[in-house]
Design an enzyme around this catalytic site. Sequence first.
Site, PDB file in Angstrom:
ATOM      1  N   PHE A 181       0.894  -1.091   0.050  1.00 33.28           N
ATOM      2  CA  PHE A 181      -0.046   0.008   0.050  1.00 33.28           C
ATOM      3  C   PHE A 181       1.090   1.423  -0.061  1.00 33.28           C
ATOM      4  O   PHE A 181       2.181   1.112   0.194  1.00 33.28           O
ATOM      5  CB  PHE A 181      -0.834  -0.155   1.353  1.00 33.28           C
ATOM      6  N   CYS A 182       0.267   2.386  -0.322  1.00 35.07           N
ATOM      7  CA  CYS A 182       1.041   3.599  -0.406  1.00 35.07           C
ATOM      8  C   CYS A 182      -0.247   4.677  -0.069  1.00 35.07           C
ATOM      9  O   CYS A 182      -1.291   4.368  -0.045  1.00 35.07           O
ATOM     10  CB  CYS A 182       1.788   3.796  -1.767  1.00 35.07           C
ATOM     11  N   THR A 183       0.083   5.796  -0.684  1.00 36.86           N
ATOM     12  CA  THR A 183      -0.783   6.870  -0.391  1.00 36.86           C
ATOM     13  C   THR A 183      -2.074   6.994  -1.232  1.00 36.86           C
ATOM     14  O   THR A 183      -3.363   6.837  -0.896  1.00 36.86           O
ATOM     15  CB  THR A 183      -0.304   8.366  -0.754  1.00 36.86           C
TER      16      THR A 183
END
Length: 251
Positions: A181-183
């Site tokens: 996951f990331c922003t």
Amino acid sequence: MKILNIAAYKFVALQQLAELKQALLEALTARGIKGTVLLAEEGINLFLAAESGAIHDFLTWLRLDARFADLHAKQSWSHAQPFAKLLVKIKPEIIRMNHPAIRPESGRAPAVDATTLKRWLDSGHDDAGRPVVTLDTRNTFEVDVGTFKNAIDWRLSKFTEFPQAVLEHRAELAGKTIVSFCTGGIRCEKAAIYLQEAGIDNVYQLDGGILQYFEDCGQAHFDGDCFVFDDRRAVDAALRPRVNVGASSDI
């Protein structure tokens, strides 16, 4: 709050980047929109803000281009314009990894939506009974503002360090379902493809990243706020701006 902020990206093969850059500059300037657009042969990545009507009018214009017809923009609001100026840049990659063989425009890794991830985290395992771990692909200063509870964090100073970190830590991923996951989804999309090509099984990307998770699931299983690359610095689980969180220009 009167300013609409959008974040969007799409991995899609692009040509004639100089002409596209000029068209975007003219369209955005005419509508008084500020922010950053990155263009590369692999796609588009944008962070923009203005009054709602201007943003929606621009998105309508952009989606007339068949390459961007299905572009999905994540939305949040702020009291003031969080960008000082408008920049449209041509880059070698829209998110730098330095691995040319990783080409998301040619095919995505499997994705899991926010509500499914929450259900897995609620139970501690996926639908096949495997333990689920979340893998944060962001930089250290972003992680320190907020991340999923018990997320794997390799203390990256920049995304180009991710491939080497995988090679050094791959043993800890064995036998688990990995959700990168990331922003907003762009880094974890490349990360998931790299994990697959490194021979790691049961890999997913979190579709839409933390911002989509906040929109669909709120604070569940998440500690803190989500760092964003504008003057808001971070947003909470209701996508409201936080201030004075810290800053960095590294994206």
